[in-house]
Design a protein around this motif. Structure first.
Motif, PDB file in Angstrom:
ATOM      1  N   GLU A  97       0.858  -1.197   0.000  1.00  0.00           N
ATOM      2  CA  GLU A  97       0.000   0.000   0.000  1.00  0.00           C
ATOM      3  C   GLU A  97       0.884   1.234   0.000  1.00  0.00           C
ATOM      4  O   GLU A  97       1.743   1.383   0.864  1.00  0.00           O
ATOM      5  N   ARG A  98       0.649   2.098  -0.960  1.00  0.00           N
ATOM      6  CA  ARG A  98       1.483   3.316  -1.043  1.00  0.00           C
ATOM      7  C   ARG A  98       0.816   4.429  -0.259  1.00  0.00           C
ATOM      8  O   ARG A  98       0.259   5.358  -0.815  1.00  0.00           O
ATOM      9  N   SER A  99       0.854   4.298   1.032  1.00  0.00           N
ATOM     10  CA  SER A  99       0.181   5.306   1.844  1.00  0.00           C
ATOM     11  C   SER A  99       1.172   5.974   2.790  1.00  0.00           C
ATOM     12  O   SER A  99       1.817   5.288   3.587  1.00  0.00           O
ATOM     13  N   PRO A 100       1.291   7.283   2.713  1.00  0.00           N
ATOM     14  CA  PRO A 100       2.189   7.968   3.646  1.00  0.00           C
ATOM     15  C   PRO A 100       1.522   8.246   4.994  1.00  0.00           C
ATOM     16  O   PRO A 100       2.133   8.841   5.868  1.00  0.00           O
ATOM     17  N   SER A 101       0.260   7.811   5.129  1.00  0.00           N
ATOM     18  CA  SER A 101      -0.496   8.141   6.346  1.00  0.00           C
ATOM     19  C   SER A 101       0.070   7.426   7.558  1.00  0.00           C
ATOM     20  O   SER A 101       0.489   6.266   7.469  1.00  0.00           O
ATOM     21  N   ARG A 102       0.042   8.134   8.664  1.00  0.00           N
ATOM     22  CA  ARG A 102       0.424   7.510   9.932  1.00  0.00           C
ATOM     23  C   ARG A 102      -0.857   6.977  10.574  1.00  0.00           C
ATOM     24  O   ARG A 102      -1.781   7.737  10.837  1.00  0.00           O
ATOM     25  N   SER A 103      -0.848   5.670  10.802  1.00  0.00           N
ATOM     26  CA  SER A 103      -2.065   5.045  11.329  1.00  0.00           C
ATOM     27  C   SER A 103      -2.166   5.249  12.831  1.00  0.00           C
ATOM     28  O   SER A 103      -1.150   5.275  13.531  1.00  0.00           O
ATOM     29  N   GLU A 104      -3.392   5.368  13.285  1.00  0.00           N
ATOM     30  CA  GLU A 104      -3.614   5.388  14.729  1.00  0.00           C
ATOM     31  C   GLU A 104      -3.382   3.982  15.262  1.00  0.00           C
ATOM     32  O   GLU A 104      -3.556   2.995  14.528  1.00  0.00           O
ATOM     33  N   VAL A 105      -3.039   3.897  16.537  1.00  0.00           N
ATOM     34  CA  VAL A 105      -2.715   2.601  17.142  1.00  0.00           C
ATOM     35  C   VAL A 105      -3.914   1.657  17.042  1.00  0.00           C
ATOM     36  O   VAL A 105      -3.758   0.460  16.750  1.00  0.00           O
TER      37      VAL A 105
ATOM     38  N   VAL B  82      -9.801   5.053   7.215  1.00  0.00           N
ATOM     39  CA  VAL B  82     -10.024   6.314   6.504  1.00  0.00           C
ATOM     40  C   VAL B  82      -8.727   7.119   6.564  1.00  0.00           C
ATOM     41  O   VAL B  82      -8.228   7.427   7.640  1.00  0.00           O
ATOM     42  N   GLU B  83      -8.189   7.424   5.398  1.00  0.00           N
ATOM     43  CA  GLU B  83      -6.993   8.271   5.339  1.00  0.00           C
ATOM     44  C   GLU B  83      -7.446   9.702   5.097  1.00  0.00           C
ATOM     45  O   GLU B  83      -8.251   9.951   4.188  1.00  0.00           O
ATOM     46  N   VAL B  84      -6.961  10.595   5.908  1.00  0.00           N
ATOM     47  CA  VAL B  84      -7.363  12.001   5.814  1.00  0.00           C
ATOM     48  C   VAL B  84      -6.127  12.847   5.538  1.00  0.00           C
ATOM     49  O   VAL B  84      -5.144  12.777   6.284  1.00  0.00           O
ATOM     50  N   LEU B  85      -6.193  13.610   4.469  1.00  0.00           N
ATOM     51  CA  LEU B  85      -5.077  14.500   4.125  1.00  0.00           C
ATOM     52  C   LEU B  85      -5.612  15.915   3.943  1.00  0.00           C
ATOM     53  O   LEU B  85      -6.494  16.152   3.117  1.00  0.00           O
ATOM     54  N   LEU B  86      -5.081  16.819   4.733  1.00  0.00           N
ATOM     55  CA  LEU B  86      -5.436  18.235   4.579  1.00  0.00           C
ATOM     56  C   LEU B  86      -4.411  18.873   3.649  1.00  0.00           C
ATOM     57  O   LEU B  86      -3.215  18.900   3.963  1.00  0.00           O
ATOM     58  N   LYS B  98      -0.896  15.168  12.847  1.00  0.00           N
ATOM     59  CA  LYS B  98      -0.509  14.141  11.869  1.00  0.00           C
ATOM     60  C   LYS B  98      -1.231  14.404  10.562  1.00  0.00           C
ATOM     61  O   LYS B  98      -2.465  14.454  10.535  1.00  0.00           O
ATOM     62  N   ASN B  99      -0.481  14.585   9.515  1.00  0.00           N
ATOM     63  CA  ASN B  99      -1.075  14.837   8.203  1.00  0.00           C
ATOM     64  C   ASN B  99      -0.219  14.178   7.141  1.00  0.00           C
ATOM     65  O   ASN B  99       0.929  14.587   6.966  1.00  0.00           O
ATOM     66  N   PRO B 100      -0.702  13.178   6.435  1.00  0.00           N
ATOM     67  CA  PRO B 100      -2.018  12.541   6.534  1.00  0.00           C
ATOM     68  C   PRO B 100      -2.082  11.578   7.717  1.00  0.00           C
ATOM     69  O   PRO B 100      -1.050  11.192   8.267  1.00  0.00           O
ATOM     70  N   VAL B 101      -3.303  11.202   8.034  1.00  0.00           N
ATOM     71  CA  VAL B 101      -3.507  10.292   9.160  1.00  0.00           C
ATOM     72  C   VAL B 101      -4.525   9.226   8.751  1.00  0.00           C
ATOM     73  O   VAL B 101      -5.388   9.483   7.902  1.00  0.00           O
ATOM     74  N   GLN B 102      -4.355   8.039   9.334  1.00  0.00           N
ATOM     75  CA  GLN B 102      -5.284   6.954   9.030  1.00  0.00           C
ATOM     76  C   GLN B 102      -6.049   6.615  10.299  1.00  0.00           C
ATOM     77  O   GLN B 102      -5.435   6.322  11.328  1.00  0.00           O
ATOM     78  N   ARG B 110     -18.079  10.944  14.666  1.00  0.00           N
ATOM     79  CA  ARG B 110     -17.532  12.254  14.302  1.00  0.00           C
ATOM     80  C   ARG B 110     -16.134  12.336  14.885  1.00  0.00           C
ATOM     81  O   ARG B 110     -15.945  12.081  16.086  1.00  0.00           O
ATOM     82  N   ARG B 111     -15.185  12.677  14.055  1.00  0.00           N
ATOM     83  CA  ARG B 111     -13.810  12.802  14.538  1.00  0.00           C
ATOM     84  C   ARG B 111     -13.297  14.196  14.247  1.00  0.00           C
ATOM     85  O   ARG B 111     -13.657  14.804  13.252  1.00  0.00           O
ATOM     86  N   GLU B 112     -12.464  14.680  15.142  1.00  0.00           N
ATOM     87  CA  GLU B 112     -11.905  16.016  14.957  1.00  0.00           C
ATOM     88  C   GLU B 112     -10.380  15.926  14.930  1.00  0.00           C
ATOM     89  O   GLU B 112      -9.777  15.250  15.761  1.00  0.00           O
ATOM     90  N   PHE B 113      -9.788  16.581  13.960  1.00  0.00           N
ATOM     91  CA  PHE B 113      -8.331  16.603  13.847  1.00  0.00           C
ATOM     92  C   PHE B 113      -7.879  18.056  13.981  1.00  0.00           C
ATOM     93  O   PHE B 113      -8.448  18.933  13.335  1.00  0.00           O
TER      94      PHE B 113
END
Lengths: 166, 420
Positions: A97-105, B82-86, B98-102, B110-113
Motif C-alpha cells: 500500500e502506497r500510503s504515507p499516512s500515519r495510522s492510529e494505534v 479512513v486516510e485524511v489529508l489536509l 498528523k497529516n495525513p492520518v489513518q 464524528r472525529r476532529e483533527f
C-alpha cells in the motif's frame, strides 16, 4: 518493512515445509517455491503490485507440487499452510500500500487482529473442509459440484475483470 | 476496486481448478481463505458517506505566527480505514498534528483533527481542501473523495521595528501629530508677538510682558496631519529560493502604513508595475486593513509595456504628499517614473530594497566583471536620484529599516541646512 519481512517469512515457511516434507523431487519443489519467494521479495522491494500475486502463485505451486508427488494420504497440515499463505498475502499487500499516512494505534491493532482472525478462521474452515473431504465417499454428484464451484469462481473473476475495466 | 480483489479471486480460482485436476482437497483448503475474503469483501462492500467541516482559530495572522486548523469529519456511513489529508500551501508549515492520518470511522461517528500551522510567508490563502481515502475491512475496495471546505486565511507581513518615521516636508490642513511650519493652535512654541485684541489671555507670556512693559503673546506651531503615499515598485523582483525583494518591501510598506496611520495621517498605497493598483489616501484603522489586503494581492507581473507616472490617478497622489517609494531599482521604468514624480514637485523618498544579497557569488572573471558592472550601474542610478534631490536609503541584510529611514532623515536635515 516489518510487514514485508513477515510476509516473506510466512511464504518461506510454506516453501520450507513443502520442500522438507517432500519425499520425491524436493529440488524441483524447492526451486519453484524459491522462485516464488524471490518474485515476492522483488515485488515488495520494487513495490510492483501486479507481480506480487505471481510470487504467491509460485509459492502455492510448490505446495501443489508437494501434494502432487505425495502418495494418497491427505496432508493434515494443509489448514496451517493455507493460513500461512493467507497471512503472507495479507501482509504483502499491506506493505505494498502506497500510503504515507500515519495510522492510529487502534487502526493498526484492529488490522493485525483481523489478519490473525483470518488465519484462525482459515485453519478452522480448512480443517472442516478436510474432514468433509476425507469423510465423503465421492461420486458423480460431488464431482459435478466441484466443477460448478470452479466454473463459478472463473465467472466471478470474469465479472470482476469487467467491473475493473469500466 | 483494488488489485488485491482480482489477485485473491484469481488465486482462489486457480487453486480450485488445481484441486479439481489433481483431486486434492488440500488445494481447496488453500483456495478457501482467498475465496472467502473476496466473497465477504464483495458482500460487505458499501459506499461510505463522509462530510467535513473546517475551522480556523483566526482568519488573520502575521508572518511567523501559528494558526490552528480544526477539521471535523462526520461519517454517516463509516469505513474501516479512513486516510485524511489536509492540503496545505507550501507557505503554511505543519508544526503539530498528523497529516495525513489513518483512522477508523464507525457509522455515525464524528472525529476532529487539529493541526497547528506556522505561517511562513505573507499571502492570502484558502485552507480546507480535505482528501479522504477509505478502505474496507479486507482492503479490497478503495474510494477517494475530495471535500472542499476551504476557508480564507490572510497572513500579513510581519512589522519591522521602526521607532521614528520620516517627517513629511509639508503638512495638510487637518489636525494630526506633525508639528507644522505654520503657526496656529498647538503646544510647540514658535514665536512671540505683541498682543492684539482678540488674543486669549492664556496665551500671554507673562514673563516677556513684564520685561517689556506691554502684553506679549506666545505663538505655537500648528499640529497637522500629512498625506503619505507608499509606492511599491512591482515591475520586477529579485528572487532566490524562498527569498525575494518583494517580501521586505511589503513588510516595510505595512510597517510604514501602520505607523503613519497611527499619526493620524492620510495614507495611500500604489502598486506600480505590470499591474497598477491604488488606494486613495485616507485615515483610520480601516485604511490599514485595506492597504494590507491590497498588499496581499500584490504580485510581480512581467510586462514590457512602458508605464509612466501619468497612468496613476491624480487623486492617488495629492499635492504636497510625502511619497515613499519601495523599489529594488531593477527596472528602468520605475527609475524613470520616480524621476518624473520628483520633477512634478513631490516630496519623494526612495527606499531601495537591495537585491545584492540574493545574487549568487560571482564565479570566474566574467562573473566578477558582471557583478562590478551591476554595482556600478546601481551606484549610477542612485547618483541620478541624488542629483534630482531624491534621498535614497539602502535597506539590505546589513541595515535595518529604522537605520535606512534615519539615513534619509539625516540627508533631509543636511539638505535643509545647505539650502538655508
Amino acid at each position: 518493512m516489518t510487514t514485508a519481512a513477515a510476509a516473506l517469512i510466512a511464504a518461506a515457511a510454506v516453501v520450507a515445509y513443502s520442500d522438507l516434507s517432500s519425499e520425491r523431487l524436493p529440488a524441483v519443489i524447492g526451486s519453484v517455491g524459491g522462485a516464488g519467494g524471490a518474485l515476492m521479495a522483488f515485488a515488495l522491494a520494487t513495490r510492483w503490485r501486479s507481480v506480487f500475486p505471481f510470487g504467491l502463485v509460485l509459492v502455492g505451486a510448490s505446495y501443489g507440487g508437494f501434494l502432487g508427488v505425495r502418495n494418497g494420504a491427505v496432508d493434515e497440515w494443509a489448514p496451517a499452510v493455507a493460513a500461512a499463505l493467507f497471512v503472507a498475502a495479507e501482509l504483502g499487500f499491506w506493505s505494498l500500500e502506497r500510503s504515507p499516512s500515519r495510522s492510529e494505534v487502534v487502526v493498526l491493532l484492529r488490522r493485525i487482529a483481523g489478519i490473525a482472525a483470518g488465519a484462525i478462521v482459515t485453519a478452522l474452515v480448512g480443517s472442516l473442509v478436510l474432514v468433509v473431504a476425507t469423510g465423503a465417499s465421492g461420486g458423480v454428484g460431488l464431482e459435478a459440484a466441484g466443477v460448478a464451484a470452479a466454473v463459478l469462481a472463473v465467472a466471478a473473476i470474469a465479472s470482476l475483470a469487467s467491473r475493473a475495466s469500466v | 476496486m483494488t488489485p488485491k480483489l482480482g489477485a485473491y479471486a484469481g488465486l482462489a480460482a486457480l487453486a480450485l481448478l488445481a484441486a479439481l485436476a489433481t483431486r486434492r482437497p488440500e488445494l481447496v483448503v488453500v483456495a478457501a481463505p482467498f475465496a472467502l475474503a473476496a466473497a465477504t469483501g464483495l458482500l460487505l462492500a458499501r459506499r461510505p458517506g463522509l462530510d467535513a467541516a473546517v475551522e480556523l482559530s483566526a482568519e488573520r495572522k502575521l508572518e511567523g505566527e501559528e494558526v490552528d486548523v480544526r477539521v471535523a469529519l462526520f461519517a454517516a456511513v463509516g469505513a474501516e480505514r479512513v486516510e485524511v489529508l489536509l492540503q496545505l500551501p507550501r507557505e503554511l508549515v505543519m508544526q503539530d498534528g498528523k497529516n495525513p492520518v489513518q483512522v477508523r470511522l464507525a457509522d455515525g461517528e464524528r472525529r476532529e483533527f487539529t493541526y497547528r500551522l506556522r505561517c511562513e510567508r505573507w499571502g492570502a490563502y484558502r485552507v480546507g481542501r480535505v482528501y479522504v481515502r477509505t478502505h474496507d475491512w479486507f482492503g479490497l475496495f478503495r474510494r477517494e473523495l475530495v471535500l472542499d471546505r476551504r476557508v480564507p486565511l490572510k497572513v500579513y507581513p510581519s512589522e519591522e521595528n521602526v521607532r521614528n518615521v520620516l517627517r513629511p516636508l509639508e503638512t495638510q490642513v487637518f489636525v494630526g501629530n506633525h508639528v507644522a511650519r505654520q503657526k496656529g493652535e498647538g503646544i510647540e512654541f514658535a514665536d512671540l508677538r505683541p498682543f492684539v485684541p482678540g488674543d486669549r489671555i492664556r496665551h500671554v507670556n507673562w514673563r516677556a510682558s513684564a520685561r517689556r512693559g506691554e502684553l506679549w503673546i506666545n505663538e505655537h506651531h500648528a499640529e497637522r496631519n500629512a498625506d503619505v503615499v507608499i509606492l511599491l515598485d512591482s515591475f520586477a523582483e529579485a528572487r532566490r529560493g524562498d527569498r525575494s525583494t518583494l517580501d521586505p518591501a511589503l513588510r516595510a510598506a505595512g510597517t510604514l502604513a501602520a505607523r503613519y496611520l497611527r499619526e493620524k495621517d492620510r495614507v495611500g498605497f500604489v502598486t506600480f508595475g505590470g499591474i497598477l493598483n491604488w488606494l486613495l489616501p485616507t485615515t483610520g484603522a480601516v485604511q490599514l486593513y485595506r492597504i494590507v489586503d491590497a498588499m496581499l494581492d500584490t504580485q510581480i507581473v512581467l510586462s514590457y509595456a512602458w508605464r509612466d507616472i501619468s497612468t496613476v490617478p491624480r487623486r492617488t497622489l495629492p499635492p504636497q504628499a510625502l511619497v515613499l517609494a519601495l523599489t529594488p531599482l531593477i527596472d528602468d521604468r520605475s527609475e524613470a517614473a520616480l524621476l518624473d514624480l520628483r520633477g512634478r514637485g513631490f516630496d519623494l523618498v526612495v527606499i531601495e530594497i537591495s537585491p545584492l544579497s540574493l545574487l549568487p557569488e560571482p564565479s570566474g572573471e566574467a562573473g566578477e566583471l558582471a557583478d562590478r558592472l551591476l554595482r556600478l550601474h546601481r551606484e549610477a542610478v542612485r547618483g541620478r536620484f541624488e542629483r534630482a534631490g531624491i534621498p535614497v536609503a539602502v535597506w539590505g541584510d546589513e541595515t535595518s529599516l529604522a537605520a535606512a529611514l534615519e539615513e534619509v532623515s539625516a540627508y533631509r536635515r543636511r539638505a535643509r541646512a545647505a539650502s538655508a
